[in-house]
Scaffold this motif. Structure first.
Motif, mmCIF file in Angstrom:
data_model
loop_
_atom_site.group_PDB
_atom_site.id
_atom_site.type_symbol
_atom_site.label_atom_id
_atom_site.label_comp_id
_atom_site.label_asym_id
_atom_site.label_seq_id
_atom_site.Cartn_x
_atom_site.Cartn_y
_atom_site.Cartn_z
ATOM 1 N N THR A 154 6.378 4.850 2.677
ATOM 2 C CA THR A 154 5.658 4.849 1.397
ATOM 3 C C THR A 154 4.518 3.836 1.479
ATOM 4 N N PHE A 155 3.585 3.971 0.531
ATOM 5 C CA PHE A 155 2.465 3.026 0.512
ATOM 6 C C PHE A 155 2.938 1.616 0.172
ATOM 7 N N ASP A 156 4.008 1.515 -0.624
ATOM 8 C CA ASP A 156 4.584 0.191 -0.927
ATOM 9 C C ASP A 156 5.096 -0.475 0.342
ATOM 10 N N GLU A 157 5.812 0.302 1.163
ATOM 11 C CA GLU A 157 6.343 -0.247 2.419
ATOM 12 C C GLU A 157 5.200 -0.653 3.364
ATOM 13 N N LEU A 158 4.133 0.151 3.365
ATOM 14 C CA LEU A 158 2.961 -0.176 4.185
ATOM 15 C C LEU A 158 2.341 -1.494 3.699
ATOM 16 N N PHE A 159 2.166 -1.601 2.383
ATOM 17 C CA PHE A 159 1.563 -2.805 1.800
ATOM 18 C C PHE A 159 2.379 -4.050 2.169
ATOM 19 N N LYS B 17 4.951 10.519 7.102
ATOM 20 C CA LYS B 17 4.807 10.830 5.673
ATOM 21 C C LYS B 17 3.483 10.323 5.123
ATOM 22 N N LEU B 18 3.031 9.189 5.642
ATOM 23 C CA LEU B 18 1.712 8.678 5.243
ATOM 24 C C LEU B 18 0.686 9.243 6.213
ATOM 25 N N PHE B 19 -0.225 10.049 5.694
ATOM 26 C CA PHE B 19 -1.120 10.733 6.645
ATOM 27 C C PHE B 19 -2.600 10.670 6.285
ATOM 28 N N SER B 20 -2.934 10.121 5.113
ATOM 29 C CA SER B 20 -4.354 10.093 4.746
ATOM 30 C C SER B 20 -5.024 8.836 5.312
ATOM 31 N N LYS C 43 -6.301 -3.015 3.999
ATOM 32 C CA LYS C 43 -7.297 -4.043 3.648
ATOM 33 C C LYS C 43 -6.819 -4.854 2.441
ATOM 34 N N LYS C 44 -6.320 -4.151 1.395
ATOM 35 C CA LYS C 44 -5.835 -4.836 0.182
ATOM 36 C C LYS C 44 -4.724 -5.820 0.512
ATOM 37 N N ALA C 45 -3.767 -5.364 1.331
ATOM 38 C CA ALA C 45 -2.616 -6.216 1.672
ATOM 39 C C ALA C 45 -3.069 -7.432 2.482
ATOM 40 N N MET C 46 -4.031 -7.233 3.368
ATOM 41 C CA MET C 46 -4.559 -8.352 4.160
ATOM 42 C C MET C 46 -5.230 -9.383 3.254
ATOM 43 N N VAL C 47 -6.035 -8.888 2.311
ATOM 44 C CA VAL C 47 -6.731 -9.785 1.371
ATOM 45 C C VAL C 47 -5.701 -10.592 0.579
ATOM 46 N N GLU C 48 -4.645 -9.917 0.092
ATOM 47 C CA GLU C 48 -3.582 -10.599 -0.664
ATOM 48 C C GLU C 48 -2.990 -11.743 0.150
ATOM 49 N N GLU D 92 6.446 5.190 12.087
ATOM 50 C CA GLU D 92 6.347 3.813 12.581
ATOM 51 C C GLU D 92 4.873 3.440 12.680
ATOM 52 N N ALA D 93 4.536 2.329 12.012
ATOM 53 C CA ALA D 93 3.149 1.846 12.048
ATOM 54 C C ALA D 93 3.005 0.814 13.155
ATOM 55 N N VAL D 94 1.960 0.960 13.958
ATOM 56 C CA VAL D 94 1.625 -0.055 14.957
ATOM 57 C C VAL D 94 0.237 -0.584 14.602
ATOM 58 N N VAL D 95 0.155 -1.897 14.408
ATOM 59 C CA VAL D 95 -1.083 -2.518 13.939
ATOM 60 C C VAL D 95 -1.654 -3.399 15.042
ATOM 61 N N GLY D 96 -2.922 -3.196 15.339
ATOM 62 C CA GLY D 96 -3.540 -3.969 16.418
ATOM 63 C C GLY D 96 -4.927 -4.464 16.050
ATOM 64 N N LEU D 97 -5.277 -5.627 16.567
ATOM 65 C CA LEU D 97 -6.649 -6.129 16.468
ATOM 66 C C LEU D 97 -7.384 -5.632 17.702
ATOM 67 N N ASP D 98 -8.496 -4.949 17.498
ATOM 68 C CA ASP D 98 -9.252 -4.385 18.620
ATOM 69 C C ASP D 98 -10.093 -5.485 19.261
ATOM 70 N N THR D 99 -9.768 -5.833 20.509
ATOM 71 C CA THR D 99 -10.477 -6.930 21.187
ATOM 72 C C THR D 99 -11.722 -6.451 21.935
ATOM 73 N N SER D 100 -11.813 -5.113 22.137
ATOM 74 C CA SER D 100 -12.908 -4.584 22.978
ATOM 75 C C SER D 100 -14.174 -4.307 22.179
ATOM 76 N N GLY D 101 -13.999 -3.757 20.967
ATOM 77 C CA GLY D 101 -15.166 -3.323 20.194
ATOM 78 C C GLY D 101 -15.561 -1.946 20.669
ATOM 79 N N VAL D 102 -16.736 -1.826 21.255
ATOM 80 C CA VAL D 102 -17.167 -0.533 21.807
ATOM 81 C C VAL D 102 -16.173 -0.131 22.894
ATOM 82 N N SER D 103 -15.778 1.152 22.910
ATOM 83 C CA SER D 103 -14.769 1.643 23.850
ATOM 84 C C SER D 103 -15.080 1.242 25.300
#
Length: 385
Positions: free
Chosen positions: A70-75, A104-107, A116-121, A149-160
């Motif tokens: 759910t979006f709550d779990e994502l947040f 289930k979350l696909f958009s 972004k909202k959760a990060m700002v919080e 399952e969500a996998v969250v990463g900071l992109d260190t490369s930038g341009v591919s």
């Protein structure tokens, strides 16, 4: 030094090649999944992976992995990540890409805005700030969902990472640099063997092969977004990695790498690209059709990406073209041939069955890597020193 988990995405079907590359750099692989390899390393590994890996699309610093239906779990999952350890108060942060498969979350746009909202919080409470200027270094975030399952990463490369910086000019259907490198690595070719690409286009196969032969790291002459992460990565680590890459170059080697194309303009572009890559002295380019492919020596390699007729009028020319490839291969003495194509009837018109055939996704396009290995050359007598 503190260790982290890094994610390196790659072309589907080429995970084993990337895994070997990462291990050769000296890092432990913790997980291999479809289209990505996870490995453990320190910040030094982040710099070296970006500069040395030939087959990774990018290098990401994994900051979170959790279940969210759910979006709550994502947040809540995103808010629980210690973002203040990664992003300074003036950092610019946004979700550059969100993908979802069988979840289930696909958009993508909804996922992006909630992350972004959760990060700002989170950062509001940590930095005691109500508003972020975001005028500092960039910290792009990528999030992928697979089976919730969500996998969250900071992109260190930038341009591919396939954008090595040498390809100013491209052909109509270019093969990416990372894919070309991975396919060469799937063959037994080494820099002291002959390599010919009779459909070289803008020169990607010959250039990647020459860079391997001369041991030129693919990321040496480009920039990475994480170079500005002074809060996490001392500048010295980047300098050390580039210095290491410079020390490893073997520029004075002898090679027999050739690129042919029927289109003289493409051959000109290929030469230009090879010059940009610093390997033009290692490759011989020439305008000639595949029907003229000959080589006096034995035990060479044809590694190529022939046309496979995306447009209808091109499709009609394919049987003749693939027959010509088969006939050219017959003229070569004890050679190996490796070709990637989306043409379903390739084997039929080549007039032979491949010893191996590997399915590889080139972007969204399903292609096949046909492998016709020739005999091994006899072992050279050892020179007693």
């Amino acid at each position: 030094m503190e260790t982290y988990e890094f994610l390196a995405p790659c072309h589907f079907g080429l995970e084993a090649v990337l895994k070997r590359e990462i291990q050769d750099l000296g890092y432990d692989v913790s997980l291999v999944e479809d289209g990505r390899v996870t490995f453990i390393g320190d910040m030094d590994a982040l710099c070296r992976a970006n500069i040395f890996l030939r087959t990774a699309e990018r290098v990401m610093l994994q900051v979170g992995r959790f279940k969210a239906e759910t979006f709550d779990e994502l947040f809540e999952g995103i808010k629980a990540i210690p973002w203040e350890n990664y992003i300074p108060a003036d950092g610019k942060f946004w979700v550059t890409k969100a993908t979802s498969v069988k979840s289930k979350l696909f958009s993508p746009s909804d996922i992006q805005s909630i992350v972004k909202k959760a990060m700002v919080e989170r950062l509001k409470t940590r930095y005691k700030m109500e508003w972020f200027s975001e005028d500092g270094a960039s910290y792009p975030i990528r999030i992928t969902f697979l089976k919730d399952e969500a996998v969250v990463g900071l992109d260190t490369s930038g341009v591919s990472l396939h954008k090595r910086g040498y390809r100013r000019l491209t052909s109509k259907a270019p093969i990416t640099e990372t894919l070309a490198a991975a396919l060469i690595m799937l063959t037994p070719w080494k820099g002291d063997r002959i390599l010919v690409d009779p459909f070289c286009g803008c020169g990607t196969f010959p250039i990647e092969a020459a860079m391997m032969a001369a041991n030129i790291a693919p990321g040496m002459n480009r920039e990475f977004v994480a170079e500005d992460w002074k809060n996490m990565i001392p500048r010295k680590l980047w300098y050390n990695a580039v210095e290491e890459a410079n020390d490893l170059i073997k520029d004075d080697i002898e090679t027999d790498i050739q690129g042919y194309d029927i289109d003289p303009d493409m051959v000109k572009a290929a030469r230009e690209n090879a010059r940009e890559a610093g390997v033009d002295h290692l490759i011989h380019f020439q305008a000639r059709p595949v029907s003229e492919l000959r080589h006096p020596k034995k035990y060479g390699f044809v590694i190529t990406n022939p046309p496979y007729g995306e447009r209808l009028e091109e499709k009609e020319a394919l049987p003749t073209l693939y027959r010509e490839i088969g006939e050219a291969y017959d003229r070569l003495d004890d050679w190996s041939m490796y070709l990637i194509t989306g043409y379903e009837d390739a084997e039929r018109y080549l007039g032979r069955k491949a010893a191996k055939n590997r399915k590889i996704y080139n972007g969204m396009l399903k292609t096949y890597f046909y492998q016709f290995p020739g005999p091994k050359p006899p072992r050279r007598p050892r020179q007693d020193v």
